[in-house]
Design an enzyme around this catalytic site. Structure first.
Site, PDB file in Angstrom:
ATOM      1  N   ASP A   1      -4.014 -13.561  40.594  1.00 51.28           N
ATOM      2  CA  ASP A   1      -3.361 -12.896  41.728  1.00 51.28           C
ATOM      3  C   ASP A   1      -1.913 -13.401  41.800  1.00 51.28           C
ATOM      4  O   ASP A   1      -1.073 -12.956  41.019  1.00 51.28           O
ATOM      5  CB  ASP A   1      -4.190 -13.213  42.979  1.00 51.28           C
ATOM      6  CG  ASP A   1      -3.727 -12.498  44.230  1.00 51.28           C
ATOM      7  OD1 ASP A   1      -3.178 -11.396  44.108  1.00 51.28           O
ATOM      8  OD2 ASP A   1      -3.917 -13.035  45.338  1.00 51.28           O
TER       9      ASP A   1
ATOM     10  N   ASP B   1     -15.343 -13.131  46.346  1.00 44.56           N
ATOM     11  CA  ASP B   1     -15.783 -13.217  47.747  1.00 44.56           C
ATOM     12  C   ASP B   1     -14.693 -12.837  48.724  1.00 44.56           C
ATOM     13  O   ASP B   1     -13.498 -12.851  48.410  1.00 44.56           O
ATOM     14  CB  ASP B   1     -16.198 -14.654  48.064  1.00 44.56           C
ATOM     15  CG  ASP B   1     -15.001 -15.605  48.114  1.00 44.56           C
ATOM     16  OD1 ASP B   1     -14.256 -15.656  47.111  1.00 44.56           O
ATOM     17  OD2 ASP B   1     -14.780 -16.242  49.154  1.00 44.56           O
TER      18      ASP B   1
HETATM   19  P1  IMP Z   1      -4.047 -16.929  42.791  1.00 42.69           P
HETATM   20  O1  IMP Z   1      -4.041 -18.440  42.855  1.00 42.69           O
HETATM   21  O2  IMP Z   1      -3.242 -16.304  43.904  1.00 42.69           O
HETATM   22  O3  IMP Z   1      -3.715 -16.356  41.451  1.00 42.69           O
HETATM   23  O4  IMP Z   1      -5.497 -16.457  43.153  1.00 42.69           O
HETATM   24  C1  IMP Z   1      -6.555 -16.809  42.421  1.00 42.69           C
HETATM   25  C2  IMP Z   1      -7.768 -16.974  43.302  1.00 42.69           C
HETATM   26  O5  IMP Z   1      -7.655 -16.309  44.570  1.00 42.69           O
HETATM   27  C3  IMP Z   1      -8.928 -16.310  42.617  1.00 42.69           C
HETATM   28  O6  IMP Z   1      -9.594 -17.238  41.777  1.00 42.69           O
HETATM   29  C4  IMP Z   1      -9.757 -15.836  43.755  1.00 42.69           C
HETATM   30  O7  IMP Z   1     -10.638 -16.873  44.158  1.00 42.69           O
HETATM   31  C5  IMP Z   1      -8.799 -15.574  44.886  1.00 42.69           C
HETATM   32  N1  IMP Z   1      -8.464 -14.130  44.996  1.00 42.69           N
HETATM   33  C6  IMP Z   1      -7.278 -13.548  44.727  1.00 42.69           C
HETATM   34  N2  IMP Z   1      -7.328 -12.226  44.931  1.00 42.69           N
HETATM   35  C7  IMP Z   1      -8.600 -11.949  45.328  1.00 42.69           C
HETATM   36  C8  IMP Z   1      -9.288 -10.728  45.682  1.00 42.69           C
HETATM   37  O8  IMP Z   1      -8.774  -9.609  45.669  1.00 42.69           O
HETATM   38  N3  IMP Z   1     -10.596 -10.873  46.054  1.00 42.69           N
HETATM   39  C9  IMP Z   1     -11.238 -12.093  46.077  1.00 42.69           C
HETATM   40  N4  IMP Z   1     -10.635 -13.238  45.742  1.00 42.69           N
HETATM   41  C10 IMP Z   1      -9.317 -13.173  45.376  1.00 42.69           C
HETATM   42 MG    MG Z   2     -12.197 -17.702  44.555  1.00 41.76          MG
END
Ligand code: IMP
Ligand code: MG
Length: 204
Positions: A116, A172
């Site tokens: 994300d 989740d």
């Molecule tokens: P990042 O650190 O922002 O790249 O996000 C990674 C983590 O955020 C993932 O491993 C998910 O646990 C959570 N996450 C990000 N987007 C979503 C989504 O759309 N649905 C559920 N979990 C998300």
């Molecule tokens: Mg997660």
């Protein structure tokens, strides 16, 4: 090659219809793509033994399906990361489980559910690199490139998706909906109600 998804026309099963607004990726689409992803990863590792390092807990279903299609010798371990954010925004990252296998001079495949903002991967990768593996390749089921804050890309991506908060197939919302067999989007009122409930619990 990753697949850019528009939306699935499959209707939401009756038992989930109150909470789930739409299905973005069906169980059939997931199964087909994950088989293809396994072939890509096999080609990338060229028969070498790998250590699969999977991030808890969102990867459970994806990981189980992916590794049963990987025809390579592999060992499996987990890193626990939890982001203590509210609702759909990620917060501070806390490590809840450390790696136990020795990855020095090994070829590592790091698996996460979704890329994300990239903050999780960019915290985990330096930790892994410090353990001196020979190579690290990254694999995520879902990629939301439009949300990226960190300059990071995954080597292997299942599906590129638009900027939507998705649940199911391991993913989740407030620890719920991981058991949905598809990837879907909740009704807006569910996100609002659960967020309100979390805030109330915190203020007790
Ligand atoms: P990042 O650190 O922002 O790249 O996000 C990674 C983590 O955020 C993932 O491993 C998910 O646990 C959570 N996450 C990000 N987007 C979503 C989504 O759309 N649905 C559920 N979990 C998300
Ligand atoms: Mg997660």
């Amino acid at each position: 090659m990753s697949v850019i998804l528009k939306s699935s026309k499959t209707s939401v099963p009756l038992r989930w219809r109150k909470e789930v607004e739409s299905i973005l990726i069906t169980d059939d689409q997931l199964a087909r793509r994950i088989k293809g992803l396994a072939r890509e990863i096999e080609r990338d590792f060229r028969g070498r033994e790998m250590v699969v390092v999977s991030l808890l807990s969102g990867t459970v279903m994806f990981l189980a399906d992916l590794i049963r299609h990987l025809n390579l010798p592999l060992r499996l371990d987990f890193i626990g990361v939890s982001s203590y954010g509210l609702g759909t925004e990620s917060g501070e990252l806390v490590f809840t489980k450390e790696l136990r296998l020795d990855v020095r001079n090994r070829d590592v495949l790091l698996v996460d559910d979704i890329l994300d903002t990239g903050k999780t991967m960019s915290r985990v990768l330096p930790k892994l690199r410090a353990l001196k593996p020979r190579t690290i390749k990254t694999c995520v089921l879902l990629d939301k490139p439009s949300r990226r804050v960190e300059n990071i890309r995954a080597h292997h991506v299942g599906f590129s998706i638009p900027d939507l908060f998705v649940v199911g197939y391991g993913l989740d919302f407030a620890e719920r909906y991981r058991n949905l067999p598809f990837v879907g989007v909740l009704h807006p009122h569910i996100y609002q109600e659960v967020s309100k409930q979390i805030c109330n619990d915190l203020n007790k």
